[in-house]
Motif scaffolding. Structure first.
Motif, PDB file in Angstrom:
ATOM      1  N   THR A 206       0.836  -1.193   0.000  1.00  0.00           N
ATOM      2  CA  THR A 206       0.000   0.000   0.000  1.00  0.00           C
ATOM      3  C   THR A 206       0.869   1.240   0.000  1.00  0.00           C
ATOM      4  OG1 THR A 206      -1.619  -1.197   1.278  1.00  0.00           O
ATOM      5  CG2 THR A 206      -1.814   1.186   1.278  1.00  0.00           C
ATOM      6  N   SER A 207       0.514   2.167  -0.848  1.00  0.00           N
ATOM      7  CA  SER A 207       1.234   3.436  -0.875  1.00  0.00           C
ATOM      8  C   SER A 207       0.298   4.531  -0.425  1.00  0.00           C
ATOM      9  CB  SER A 207       1.737   3.736  -2.298  1.00  0.00           C
ATOM     10  OG  SER A 207       0.657   3.811  -3.192  1.00  0.00           O
ATOM     11  N   SER A 208       0.821   5.497   0.306  1.00  0.00           N
ATOM     12  CA  SER A 208      -0.026   6.600   0.733  1.00  0.00           C
ATOM     13  C   SER A 208      -0.403   7.422  -0.478  1.00  0.00           C
ATOM     14  CB  SER A 208       0.707   7.466   1.752  1.00  0.00           C
ATOM     15  OG  SER A 208       1.812   8.076   1.150  1.00  0.00           O
TER      16      SER A 208
ATOM     17  N   VAL B 283     -16.025  -1.131  -2.870  1.00  0.00           N
ATOM     18  CA  VAL B 283     -15.796  -0.989  -4.307  1.00  0.00           C
ATOM     19  C   VAL B 283     -14.316  -0.739  -4.544  1.00  0.00           C
ATOM     20  CG1 VAL B 283     -18.117  -0.125  -4.748  1.00  0.00           C
ATOM     21  CG2 VAL B 283     -16.294   1.499  -4.242  1.00  0.00           C
ATOM     22  N   VAL B 284     -13.865  -1.153  -5.717  1.00  0.00           N
ATOM     23  CA  VAL B 284     -12.461  -0.973  -6.100  1.00  0.00           C
ATOM     24  C   VAL B 284     -12.434  -0.100  -7.342  1.00  0.00           C
ATOM     25  CG1 VAL B 284     -10.331  -2.090  -6.794  1.00  0.00           C
ATOM     26  CG2 VAL B 284     -11.820  -3.195  -5.120  1.00  0.00           C
ATOM     27  N   LEU B 285     -11.732   1.016  -7.249  1.00  0.00           N
ATOM     28  CA  LEU B 285     -11.671   1.981  -8.337  1.00  0.00           C
ATOM     29  C   LEU B 285     -10.261   2.014  -8.903  1.00  0.00           C
ATOM     30  CD1 LEU B 285     -13.535   4.917  -6.541  1.00  0.00           C
ATOM     31  CD2 LEU B 285     -14.522   2.948  -7.691  1.00  0.00           C
ATOM     32  N   LEU B 286     -10.173   2.184 -10.195  1.00  0.00           N
ATOM     33  CA  LEU B 286      -8.882   2.321 -10.870  1.00  0.00           C
ATOM     34  C   LEU B 286      -8.839   3.690 -11.507  1.00  0.00           C
ATOM     35  CD1 LEU B 286      -6.202   1.032 -11.797  1.00  0.00           C
ATOM     36  CD2 LEU B 286      -7.404   0.213 -13.832  1.00  0.00           C
ATOM     37  N   ASP B 287      -7.788   4.472 -11.147  1.00  0.00           N
ATOM     38  CA  ASP B 287      -7.733   5.826 -11.696  1.00  0.00           C
ATOM     39  C   ASP B 287      -6.880   5.867 -12.951  1.00  0.00           C
ATOM     40  OD1 ASP B 287      -5.052   5.953 -10.951  1.00  0.00           O
ATOM     41  OD2 ASP B 287      -5.426   7.080  -9.112  1.00  0.00           O
ATOM     42  N   SER B 288      -6.783   7.047 -13.524  1.00  0.00           N
ATOM     43  CA  SER B 288      -6.141   7.202 -14.827  1.00  0.00           C
ATOM     44  C   SER B 288      -4.633   7.028 -14.778  1.00  0.00           C
ATOM     45  CB  SER B 288      -6.472   8.582 -15.401  1.00  0.00           C
ATOM     46  OG  SER B 288      -6.096   9.596 -14.488  1.00  0.00           O
ATOM     47  N   VAL B 289      -4.046   6.964 -13.572  1.00  0.00           N
ATOM     48  CA  VAL B 289      -2.606   6.709 -13.475  1.00  0.00           C
ATOM     49  C   VAL B 289      -2.361   5.294 -12.949  1.00  0.00           C
ATOM     50  CG1 VAL B 289      -1.954   9.118 -13.227  1.00  0.00           C
ATOM     51  CG2 VAL B 289      -2.524   7.802 -11.194  1.00  0.00           C
ATOM     52  N   GLU B 290      -3.368   4.430 -13.120  1.00  0.00           N
ATOM     53  CA  GLU B 290      -3.283   3.013 -12.780  1.00  0.00           C
ATOM     54  C   GLU B 290      -2.979   2.789 -11.297  1.00  0.00           C
ATOM     55  OE1 GLU B 290      -0.856   0.784 -15.446  1.00  0.00           O
ATOM     56  OE2 GLU B 290      -1.933   1.424 -17.231  1.00  0.00           O
ATOM     57  N   LYS B 291      -3.716   3.490 -10.473  1.00  0.00           N
ATOM     58  CA  LYS B 291      -3.650   3.268  -9.039  1.00  0.00           C
ATOM     59  C   LYS B 291      -5.032   2.818  -8.578  1.00  0.00           C
ATOM     60  CE  LYS B 291      -1.150   5.783  -6.319  1.00  0.00           C
ATOM     61  NZ  LYS B 291      -0.578   6.860  -5.485  1.00  0.00           N
ATOM     62  N   LEU B 292      -5.046   1.713  -7.825  1.00  0.00           N
ATOM     63  CA  LEU B 292      -6.307   1.187  -7.302  1.00  0.00           C
ATOM     64  C   LEU B 292      -6.662   1.882  -5.991  1.00  0.00           C
ATOM     65  CD1 LEU B 292      -6.122  -2.699  -7.731  1.00  0.00           C
ATOM     66  CD2 LEU B 292      -7.514  -1.105  -9.022  1.00  0.00           C
TER      67      LEU B 292
ATOM     68  N   GLU C 235     -11.562   5.875   2.165  1.00  0.00           N
ATOM     69  CA  GLU C 235     -10.601   5.144   1.345  1.00  0.00           C
ATOM     70  C   GLU C 235      -9.821   4.195   2.245  1.00  0.00           C
ATOM     71  OE1 GLU C 235      -8.519   6.789  -2.273  1.00  0.00           O
ATOM     72  OE2 GLU C 235      -6.889   6.854  -0.821  1.00  0.00           O
ATOM     73  N   LEU C 236      -9.948   2.902   1.969  1.00  0.00           N
ATOM     74  CA  LEU C 236      -9.344   1.897   2.829  1.00  0.00           C
ATOM     75  C   LEU C 236      -7.909   1.579   2.430  1.00  0.00           C
ATOM     76  CD1 LEU C 236     -12.356  -0.597   3.030  1.00  0.00           C
ATOM     77  CD2 LEU C 236     -11.905   1.443   4.410  1.00  0.00           C
ATOM     78  N   GLU C 237      -7.607   1.665   1.141  1.00  0.00           N
ATOM     79  CA  GLU C 237      -6.261   1.309   0.688  1.00  0.00           C
ATOM     80  C   GLU C 237      -6.065   1.829  -0.723  1.00  0.00           C
ATOM     81  OE1 GLU C 237      -3.339  -2.626   0.442  1.00  0.00           O
ATOM     82  OE2 GLU C 237      -5.500  -2.908   0.340  1.00  0.00           O
ATOM     83  N   THR C 238      -4.828   2.122  -1.062  1.00  0.00           N
ATOM     84  CA  THR C 238      -4.465   2.416  -2.448  1.00  0.00           C
ATOM     85  C   THR C 238      -3.331   1.481  -2.855  1.00  0.00           C
ATOM     86  OG1 THR C 238      -2.886   4.113  -1.759  1.00  0.00           O
ATOM     87  CG2 THR C 238      -5.118   4.844  -2.275  1.00  0.00           C
ATOM     88  N   VAL C 239      -3.407   1.009  -4.084  1.00  0.00           N
ATOM     89  CA  VAL C 239      -2.414   0.055  -4.581  1.00  0.00           C
ATOM     90  C   VAL C 239      -1.958   0.489  -5.964  1.00  0.00           C
ATOM     91  CG1 VAL C 239      -1.924  -2.370  -5.091  1.00  0.00           C
ATOM     92  CG2 VAL C 239      -3.608  -1.784  -3.328  1.00  0.00           C
ATOM     93  N   GLU C 240      -0.664   0.599  -6.145  1.00  0.00           N
ATOM     94  CA  GLU C 240      -0.094   0.945  -7.448  1.00  0.00           C
ATOM     95  C   GLU C 240      -0.011  -0.308  -8.314  1.00  0.00           C
ATOM     96  OE1 GLU C 240       0.902   3.275 -10.220  1.00  0.00           O
ATOM     97  OE2 GLU C 240       1.185   4.239  -8.267  1.00  0.00           O
ATOM     98  N   ILE C 241      -0.626  -0.302  -9.510  1.00  0.00           N
ATOM     99  CA  ILE C 241      -0.614  -1.508 -10.367  1.00  0.00           C
ATOM    100  C   ILE C 241      -0.033  -1.223 -11.752  1.00  0.00           C
ATOM    101  CG2 ILE C 241      -2.626  -2.476  -9.173  1.00  0.00           C
ATOM    102  CD1 ILE C 241      -4.186  -1.845 -11.824  1.00  0.00           C
ATOM    103  N   SER C 242       0.789  -0.191 -11.843  1.00  0.00           N
ATOM    104  CA  SER C 242       1.342   0.129 -13.165  1.00  0.00           C
ATOM    105  C   SER C 242       2.183  -1.008 -13.721  1.00  0.00           C
ATOM    106  CB  SER C 242       2.172   1.412 -13.081  1.00  0.00           C
ATOM    107  OG  SER C 242       3.211   1.276 -12.121  1.00  0.00           O
TER     108      SER C 242
END
Length: 1168
Positions: A102-104, A443-452, A462-469
């Protein structure tokens, strides 16, 4: 009508049943939940966040959960237990658990337009919720996707063929050693199997077992060359059929059991457009497709006499607005009878609006919703899910475009109509390219810079953010641009397609699959235990405990893996927390600095030990805290001390009772050793000390002056209430009886004694709490019997009678009597209570009246107390009235002038308390006047409404004489007084007008001007003293004196003003000109005569100038100047040192100023 599939072999059926469980085992998921229905799940998720069912997520049961030690000893590798046959084929780096940590939110530094907003996002969701999502690379599938894209056999020499468990190789389309050339992955669909479409038109079907074996390779590169890349995939509900949409517009249907091609559809929609979406509905004979022309078609599959057909119907034409996203409503088997399912709802998103239509029983539009102003490059998104709202389960549609997510609740009313209501929408700080429900709350959202972003829908947290690039997500841009058919699409649709990844993300059973260019990843919610263990592996024990506690209290979000009722769930979590606490304690001891300052060691344990104490007490495991934990921490003396200090706030707040005797003893010894005796006292009065050595504790308290604690120990430990009183009396009585001043320590003891007696007589425990109800009467009787003892236990021959009452009266008469008054209030009118009251009153009188040691104030306090008691309606006390006469004589004795104010105040309090009834009023007034007790006189005159006599009281009282003005003003202005009373007051004021003016001229003038402006001349006549008259008139007429009266309303005649001017000439001539400048009502001729009489030449000149006689004024000033010059001339040589020269200069300046002021009003002859 078609009814498919017709047959399935046993092996296929068995495998279809177990594939998903095998996949989940490969993810090392852990479950401990009982089964219950999907509807119940959603209700609980929506309202109570209560029971979580593994059925929602298809999580298999795990017989033996991993231990804490096994978790902590695992390597940091979160991938599957199986490995690639040849990892180099993936052409990606090995991924460990930290690759997707998880990244802040604030750490992102992307170049999108929302980056500045993103940096404002402050909460660190990882510290609150831990790692919510588990993310894994499907190595088997990823490797085979890469290998299938290889174009020659030589590239396959190092690749072993995948294991095919149940498909007999009866078809020649697939041979792992033949040329595959499947191309790059383009689309994915997931059910019990995983289907991956490729750029060369092939559909690769993989199992979800541990091996992730390739089961089918559907299609051929030859057909792919004709149809183009697979642009969309869809698997039906029972995983028996696969629909493939192609970049050139064709559609194929496959039998997933046999691998047979069932249909090849080429005329379902206009040629030359790519298939953007192909979706099965819940009806296996009905599907929906959406092409790059923006049109939507309904496909109906039929089978007539063995011939399979497909009928197409246009639902929405792209000419009315291009649709770029469609989503039919799917219901799980548990909801097949839901009334909404009969409508076969379909949501469509065009570039300008959202539509919800019903396909059955007939085509009908139920809702349209315009976007409003949007970024034209943002991607429209749709997602359905059943949720429970107000105890009813209904479908909810989430749709978004850009950075706002809207939620629409769809319900069917009793009439059969569908109603759509808008729910709370979600404002984001980033643009979305994918929206996926993982359950009804999360729900799981994916933004335009490929971060969940994992979001709790209800709280929008917001429970968590995950970088999936690193997934290298596949985008569907080429299909939206329809490059395979010549790019014949609108510019708007092509712009949306830049970030379109509809076919690259697929969700099924609580799992989300992401298709990369060389890999497939799966993400799912971690169960509660795995989330805790994930933090443990990263050595975040405090965070792990906090997260576990949130599970224990039912406050955590996105909870998976807890079942049963609340008590069962709490027990499961508590067991896990205890394991962690033991490890935490071991770690605290192990990591303690061996060397260095003691402060460093203390700080180390102060950071760690409170956590153990807090959670043991939160879990209500005092047994564990005071046995194993205490024994463990006692191995280190510093840790032991910190542990004991941690208990203090809990004890003081009464949140910790039942401490073991050993810990209690160690606790007191620890604070005593550190010289923290105030802390010791505070602790003792909150502890159950019956298990300690009472005598030893009492001795410690007495030696260290812990009187509260000593009293508490006597009371609680031995039910003894009199002994502590005796101990305190023995300290304060001797100096009081000897007339000595008490030390500060003795004063403290005396105050505590008074409060203790008060509490005991009121039934309250000292210093806090209440005496047990059954002991209250006994304690009251014991205390009263103690107080009225004739002699103390160890009395000397010289001891006076009633030593305890005497001592308390000497110490603080007023407070002791207040204690008795409060006690008398609580007494019931029974015989014993009446006897006690009368007995103690008799003792008080005997002690104080027959003894000259007490001051008038103290005696007065006693009789004030008696007067209040006697004034009560239900009074039963008897006091000889002669005693009150004696007190009156004592207080009003004219032979004794000492303590005059004190005596008067005491008598006043006595009268105000009701003692007036004990005296003959005429005698009382007579004695008060003789004693000059003017406040007493006022009190008595007020009762008789003799307000005029009160004026004499004020004027004769030097301490209050100036208050007479306010008193007169109040009587004359406040309603409630009769005209006769007001007249008598005014007449009295007139009789004393000279005294009033002499006392305060301004106040006197203000009084006259306010209430009797018409009688000013009468007042002037009464003022025979000219100085007083001058002061009165100056205060009345000179506005500079500050009198708050409207001068216009006074209507003062000029003769009064001129009288004032004449007095001013006599007493303050230097101020005359300045005063004339502010006075208004005077006559010039008469005033000029006055000033001439007193030879005030400058004033006369001023008045002549004001009159307009400039020449006359000039002549007077000139004459004055000549007179001054003659004086200077006669003084001869010493003129320079004579002050007359200064007078000449001043007169000259004034004369010149006169000329200058008036020259413009004179003609030339007058000027000369």
């Amino acid at each position: 009508m078609e009814n498919e599939p017709v047959h399935e072999n046993v092996e296929q059926s068995l495998c279809a049943k177990t594939t998903e469980e095998e996949l989940n085992k490969s993810f090392n998921l852990e479950a401990s939940l009982s089964k219950f229905s999907y509807i119940d799940l959603d209700k609980e998720l929506e309202f109570k966040n209560d029971l979580i069912d593994d059925k929602e997520f298809d999580i298999p049961q795990v017989d033996t959960p991993p231990t804490l030690e096994s978790i902590l000893n695992e390597t940091d590798d979160e991938d599957e237990s199986f490995v690639l046959e040849d990892p180099t084929l993936l052409n990606i780096d090995t991924i460990d658990s930290h690759s997707y940590d998880t990244s802040s939110v604030a750490s992102s530094d992307s170049g999108d337009r929302t980056n500045l907003k993103r940096k404002k996002k402050l909460p660190d969701s990882f510290s609150l919720h831990g790692s919510v999502m588990r993310h894994s690379l499907l190595k088997g599938i990823s490797a085979q996707i890469v290998s299938a894209a290889v174009e020659s056999n030589s590239d396959l020499l190092e690749w072993e063929p995948p294991v095919v468990d149940y498909i007999s190789m009866t078809f020649s389309e697939f041979n792992p050693y033949d040329k595959v050339d499947a191309g790059l992955p383009t689309a994915i669909a997931v059910s019990s199997l995983i289907a991956v479409g490729t750029s060369h038109g092939l559909a690769l079907i993989f199992g979800k077992d541990q091996n992730q074996a390739l089961r089918l390779c559907l299609g051929s590169t030859g057909v792919g060359g004709q149809y183009g890349a697979i642009s969309a995939l869809s698997i039906n509900n029972d995983c028996s059929r696969l629909l493939c949409g192609f970049a050139k517009g064709q559609i194929t249907m496959w039998d997933l059991a046999s691998g047979k091609l069932l249909r090849s559809i080429t005329d379902a929609h206009p040629p030359g457009t790519a298939i953007l979406h192909i979706k099965f509905t819940d009806d296996p004979t009905l599907a929906i497709c959406n092409d790059s022309g923006g049109s939507v078609f309904e496909l109906t599959f039929k089978r007539v006499m063995g011939v399979r057909t497909c009928e197409s119907r246009c639902l929405f034409s792209g000419s009315k607005g291009e649709v770029c996203c469609i989503e039919p409503l799917h219901s799980k088997p548990e909801l097949k009878d839901h009334p909404i399912t009969q409508f076969s709802l379909l949501a469509m998103a065009s570039l300008t609006k959202i539509l919800v239509i019903g396909l059955k029983p007939s085509l009908k539009v139920w809702m349209t919703f315009p976007y409003g102003r949007m970024d034209p490059s943002s991607v429209p998104l749709l997602a359905w899910h059943f949720v429970a709202v107000h105890n009813y389960v209904n479908p909810m549609l989430a749709f978004c475009r850009g950075d706002v997510v809207h939620f629409l609740l769809v319900k069917r009313d009793e009439s059969g109509a569908i109603h759509v209501t808008k729910q709370k929408h979600l404002h984001l700080y980033y643009d979305l390219i994918n929206f996926t429900w993982i359950n009804s709350r999360t729900v799981v959202l994916l933004d335009s810079v490929e971060k969940l972003h994992v979001i709790d829908r209800q709280t929008q947290e917001e429970l968590e953010t995950v970088e999936i690039s690193e997934v290298q997500l596949v985008y569907n841009s080429s299909h939206f641009k329809s490059l395979a058919t010549g790019g014949n699409v609108s510019q708007a649709l092509a712009l949306v397609g830049e970030k379109a990844c509809y076919q690259s993300i697929s969700s099924y059973g609580g799992q989300i699959f992401y298709l990369g260019t060389k890999s497939v990843y799966v993400m799912m919610l971690r169960n509660w235990r795995e989330r805790v263990d994930h933090l443990l592996k990263q050595d975040c024990l405090t965070e792990a405990l906090a997260l576990a506690w949130s599970f224990h209290e039912g406050k955590a979000k996105a909870v998976v893996g807890l079942s049963g009722d609340a008590s069962k769930r709490k027990a499961v979590v508590a067991d896990r927390m205890i394991e962690i606490l033991f490890h935490y304690a071991d770690r605290a001891l192990k990591k303690c600095p061996d060397q260095g300052k003691i402060q460093v060691m203390e700080q180390h344990f102060q950071d760690m030990v409170p956590v153990i104490v807090d959670y043991c007490l939160l879990l209500q495991r005092k047994d564990l805290l005071f046995s194993q934990m205490y024994d463990k921490l006692s191995e280190n003396s510093v840790a032991k001390g910190v542990f004991l200090e941690c208990l203090e706030p809990y004890i003081l707040s009464d949140k910790l009772v039942g401490i073991t005797p050993q810990v209690m003893k160690d606790l007191l010894v620890h604070f005593q050793d550190k010289k923290l005796m105030e802390n010791v006292e505070a602790l003792i009065v909150h502890m159950d000390i019956t298990s300690l050595d009472i005598q030893q504790v009492v001795l410690m308290c007495w030696e260290n002056r812990l009187y509260d604690a000593m009293i508490y120990v006597y009371n609680r430990g031995m039910n003894e209430f009199i002994s502590p009183m005796e101990k305190l009396f023995r300290v304060i009585a001797p100096p009081l009886n000897a007339g000595k001043t008490l030390t500060d320590e003795q004063v403290v003891m005396g105050n505590k004694l008074l409060v203790y007696i008060s509490c005991s007589l009121a039934g309250r425990a000292y210093p806090l709490g209440d005496i047990p109800e059954d002991l209250v009467p006994l304690v009251k009787n014991q205390v009263f019997e103690f107080l009225i003892r004739l002699h103390s236990a160890e009395a000397s021959p010289e001891e006076e009678i009633y030593p305890y009452v005497r001592t308390l009266l000497h110490f603080d008469t007023r407070e002791f009597l207040n204690v008795l008054a409060l006690t008398f209030e609580d007494f019931k009118n029974d015989k014993q209570a009446v006897e006690y009251q009368q007995r103690i009153v008799d003792i008080l009188l005997k002690v104080m009246v027959e003894n000259s040691d007490f001051t008038p104030s103290q005696v007065g306090c006693l009789f004030t107390f008696l007067a209040r008691q006697l004034a009560k309606p239900d009074n039963t006390l008897f006091v000889n009235r002669t005693l009150f006469d004696q007190v009156l004589e004592f207080l009003c004795s004219p032979d004794d002038d000492s303590r005059h104010s004190e005596r008067q105040q005491v008598l006043l309090e006595l009268l105000q308390a009701g003692g007036i009834v004990q005296f003959e009023e005429s005698r009382l007034i007579c004695m008060a006047e003789k004693a000059e007790f003017y406040q007493i006189c006022e009190f008595m005159y007020e009762r008789e409404h003799q307000y005029d006599k009160i004026i004499d009281c004020y004027l004769r009282d030097p301490l209050r004489e100036e208050e007479v003005f306010n008193y007169i003003h109040n009587i004359l202005s406040i309603p409630g007084h009769s005209a006769e009373e007001k007249q008598s007051v005014w007449q009295k004021a007139m009789d004393h007008i000279e005294e009033l003016v002499s006392l305060k001229p301004c106040k006197a003038a203000e009084l006259v001007a306010t209430h009797f402006s018409g009688q000013i001349e009468a007042v002037i006549k009464k003022l025979q003293n000219q100085v007083l008259l001058f002061k009165f008139l100056r205060s009345l007429l000179d506005p500079r004196e500050g009198i708050h009266v409207n001068q216009e309303m006074l209507q003062i005649s000029p003769c009064i003003t001129e009288q004032f001017i004449e007095l001013l000439c006599q007493f303050n001539p230097d101020q005359l000109i300045e005063t004339l400048q502010v006075l208004e009502c005077y006559r010039l001729e008469e005033t000029i005569q006055i000033t001439q009489t007193y030879q005030l030449h400058e004033v006369t000149a001023y008045l002549l100038e004001k009159k307009g006689d400039i020449h006359g004024a000039f002549l007077i000033m000139l004459e004055r100047l000549q007179s001054k010059l003659q004086e200077v001339t006669h003084q001869g040589e010493n003129a320079k040192e004579n002050p007359s020269l200064k007078h000449v200069e001043n007169t000259m300046v004034e004369t010149i100023a006169l000329c200058q002021r008036n020259s413009h009003n004179l003609n030339q002859q007058q000027r000369e």
